[in-house]
Write a protein that holds these residues in place. Structure first.
Motif, PDB file in Angstrom:
ATOM      1  N   UNK A  56       4.595 -18.472   0.318  1.00 38.49           N
ATOM      2  CA  UNK A  56       3.903 -17.524   1.679  1.00 38.49           C
ATOM      3  C   UNK A  56       4.650 -16.747   2.015  1.00 38.49           C
ATOM      4  N   UNK A  57       6.134 -17.197   2.194  1.00 40.76           N
ATOM      5  CA  UNK A  57       6.552 -16.110   2.280  1.00 40.76           C
ATOM      6  C   UNK A  57       6.973 -14.807   2.019  1.00 40.76           C
ATOM      7  N   UNK A  58       6.774 -14.296   0.453  1.00 34.46           N
ATOM      8  CA  UNK A  58       7.013 -13.841  -0.303  1.00 34.46           C
ATOM      9  C   UNK A  58       5.268 -13.377   0.077  1.00 34.46           C
ATOM     10  N   UNK A  59       4.738 -14.184  -0.450  1.00 38.80           N
ATOM     11  CA  UNK A  59       3.206 -13.499   0.214  1.00 38.80           C
ATOM     12  C   UNK A  59       2.899 -12.179   1.465  1.00 38.80           C
ATOM     13  N   UNK A  60       3.414 -12.990   2.184  1.00 40.87           N
ATOM     14  CA  UNK A  60       3.652 -12.319   3.305  1.00 40.87           C
ATOM     15  C   UNK A  60       3.940 -11.323   3.860  1.00 40.87           C
ATOM     16  N   UNK A  61       5.311 -11.546   2.755  1.00 38.73           N
ATOM     17  CA  UNK A  61       6.138  -9.838   2.817  1.00 38.73           C
ATOM     18  C   UNK A  61       5.796  -8.634   1.667  1.00 38.73           C
ATOM     19  N   UNK A  62       5.186  -8.807   0.534  1.00 35.31           N
ATOM     20  CA  UNK A  62       4.218  -8.461  -0.184  1.00 35.31           C
ATOM     21  C   UNK A  62       3.424  -7.395   0.803  1.00 35.31           C
ATOM     22  N   UNK A  63       1.986  -8.494   1.101  1.00 34.79           N
ATOM     23  CA  UNK A  63       1.198  -7.791   2.071  1.00 34.79           C
ATOM     24  C   UNK A  63       1.615  -6.402   2.898  1.00 34.79           C
ATOM     25  N   UNK A  64       3.009  -7.154   3.325  1.00 35.05           N
ATOM     26  CA  UNK A  64       3.580  -6.207   4.690  1.00 35.05           C
ATOM     27  C   UNK A  64       4.026  -4.677   3.920  1.00 35.05           C
ATOM     28  N   UNK A  65       4.253  -4.823   3.008  1.00 29.66           N
ATOM     29  CA  UNK A  65       5.514  -3.603   2.243  1.00 29.66           C
ATOM     30  C   UNK A  65       4.094  -3.412   1.725  1.00 29.66           C
ATOM     31  N   UNK A  66       2.717  -3.388   1.297  1.00 30.62           N
ATOM     32  CA  UNK A  66       0.959  -2.957   0.960  1.00 30.62           C
ATOM     33  C   UNK A  66       0.857  -2.517   1.715  1.00 30.62           C
ATOM     34  N   UNK A  67       0.719  -3.131   2.983  1.00 32.43           N
ATOM     35  CA  UNK A  67      -0.256  -2.244   3.958  1.00 32.43           C
ATOM     36  C   UNK A  67       0.515  -0.837   4.786  1.00 32.43           C
ATOM     37  N   UNK A  68       1.831  -1.392   4.791  1.00 31.51           N
ATOM     38  CA  UNK A  68       2.813   0.380   4.896  1.00 31.51           C
ATOM     39  C   UNK A  68       2.666   1.234   3.735  1.00 31.51           C
ATOM     40  N   UNK A  70       0.271   1.965   2.115  1.00 27.30           N
ATOM     41  CA  UNK A  70      -0.834   2.465   2.358  1.00 27.30           C
ATOM     42  C   UNK A  70      -0.644   3.385   3.377  1.00 27.30           C
ATOM     43  N   UNK A  71      -0.626   2.693   4.443  1.00 24.74           N
ATOM     44  CA  UNK A  71      -0.494   4.149   5.726  1.00 24.74           C
ATOM     45  C   UNK A  71       0.450   5.482   5.679  1.00 24.74           C
ATOM     46  N   UNK A  72       1.418   4.900   4.761  1.00 24.97           N
ATOM     47  CA  UNK A  72       2.207   6.162   4.381  1.00 24.97           C
ATOM     48  C   UNK A  72       1.499   6.908   3.992  1.00 24.97           C
ATOM     49  N   UNK A  73       0.772   6.232   2.579  1.00 22.13           N
ATOM     50  CA  UNK A  73       0.258   7.396   2.379  1.00 22.13           C
ATOM     51  C   UNK A  73      -1.136   8.775   2.503  1.00 22.13           C
ATOM     52  N   UNK A  74      -1.671   7.467   3.356  1.00 20.70           N
ATOM     53  CA  UNK A  74      -2.832   8.065   4.143  1.00 20.70           C
ATOM     54  C   UNK A  74      -2.588   8.835   5.317  1.00 20.70           C
ATOM     55  N   UNK A  75      -1.644   8.603   5.494  1.00 18.52           N
ATOM     56  CA  UNK A  75      -0.722   9.727   6.861  1.00 18.52           C
ATOM     57  C   UNK A  75      -0.039  10.753   5.724  1.00 18.52           C
ATOM     58  N   UNK A  76       0.189  10.501   4.800  1.00 19.28           N
ATOM     59  CA  UNK A  76       0.444  11.782   3.946  1.00 19.28           C
ATOM     60  C   UNK A  76      -0.631  12.936   3.972  1.00 19.28           C
ATOM     61  N   UNK A  77      -1.320  12.293   3.134  1.00 20.64           N
ATOM     62  CA  UNK A  77      -2.986  13.077   2.777  1.00 20.64           C
ATOM     63  C   UNK A  77      -3.114  13.572   3.784  1.00 20.64           C
ATOM     64  N   UNK A  78      -3.073  13.044   5.467  1.00 25.81           N
ATOM     65  CA  UNK A  78      -3.526  13.548   5.986  1.00 25.81           C
ATOM     66  C   UNK A  78      -3.016  15.044   6.253  1.00 25.81           C
ATOM     67  N   UNK A  79      -1.381  14.192   6.422  1.00 29.15           N
ATOM     68  CA  UNK A  79      -0.397  15.928   6.530  1.00 29.15           C
ATOM     69  C   UNK A  79      -1.498  16.597   5.740  1.00 29.15           C
ATOM     70  N   UNK A  80      -1.262  16.544   4.448  1.00 35.26           N
ATOM     71  CA  UNK A  80      -1.823  17.829   3.590  1.00 35.26           C
ATOM     72  C   UNK A  80      -3.304  18.452   3.961  1.00 35.26           C
ATOM     73  N   UNK A  81      -3.980  17.472   4.303  1.00 35.90           N
ATOM     74  CA  UNK A  81      -5.613  17.965   4.922  1.00 35.90           C
ATOM     75  C   UNK A  81      -5.312  18.918   5.402  1.00 35.90           C
ATOM     76  N   UNK A  82      -4.481  18.822   6.815  1.00 39.57           N
ATOM     77  CA  UNK A  82      -4.345  19.715   7.647  1.00 39.57           C
ATOM     78  C   UNK A  82      -3.324  20.985   7.230  1.00 39.57           C
TER      79      UNK A  82
END
Length: 139
Positions: A56-68, A70-82
């Motif tokens: 369970x802990x490994x799954x939680x860590x992996x999901x947290x890293x994945x979400x971070x 994705x968030x970083x890439x989305x913010x970078x894409x928004x910066x490139x768009x603008x």
């Protein structure tokens, strides 16, 4: 006055009396207290996890890293768009931010444990039985 007639001693019946004391019987049964100790919270806090907890802990860590990520890439894409809103080299700053983001380290120091050992103690009262040899007989 009339004389009192008394019975003669010879006609009396002999009675045997057993006046020896008999002790009462006292029986006391005790059971040892039952104590159960749950060390799981302590071991979990120290990092010694059971297999299902570790999974369970490994799954939680992996999901947290994945979400971070994705968030970083989305913010970078928004910066490139603008691109027109930021001055200077946006792609260079995004690359530098990505470099810093991957190098982040978190240090966590625990001075005292958060959880203690859970102890459940059950004490059983003694069972006391008293037997006397006294018999009450009514006439």
């Amino acid at each position: 006055m009339k004389p009192v007639r008394s019975h003669s001693v010879r006609n009396m019946e002999k009675v045997e009396v057993d006046a020896a004391p008999e002790a009462a019987v006292l029986e006391i049964r005790t059971r040892n207290p039952e104590m159960t100790v749950d060390w799981d919270p302590v071991w979990r806090e120290r990092g010694f996890l059971k297999v299902h907890d570790l999974k369970r802990e490994i799954e939680a860590i992996a999901q947290e890293r994945y979400a971070r990520n994705v968030e970083f890439r989305v913010k970078s894409g928004l910066r490139v768009r603008d691109l027109h809103k930021e001055k200077g080299n946006v792609f260079g700053r995004i690359a530098f931010d990505k470099f810093l983001y991957t190098r982040q380290r978190y240090v966590k120091i625990d001075a005292a444990p958060k959880f203690g050992v859970q102890i459940d103690v059950r004490i059983h009262p003694p069972e006391i039985r008293v037997e006397t040899n006294f018999k009450w007989e009514r006439d």
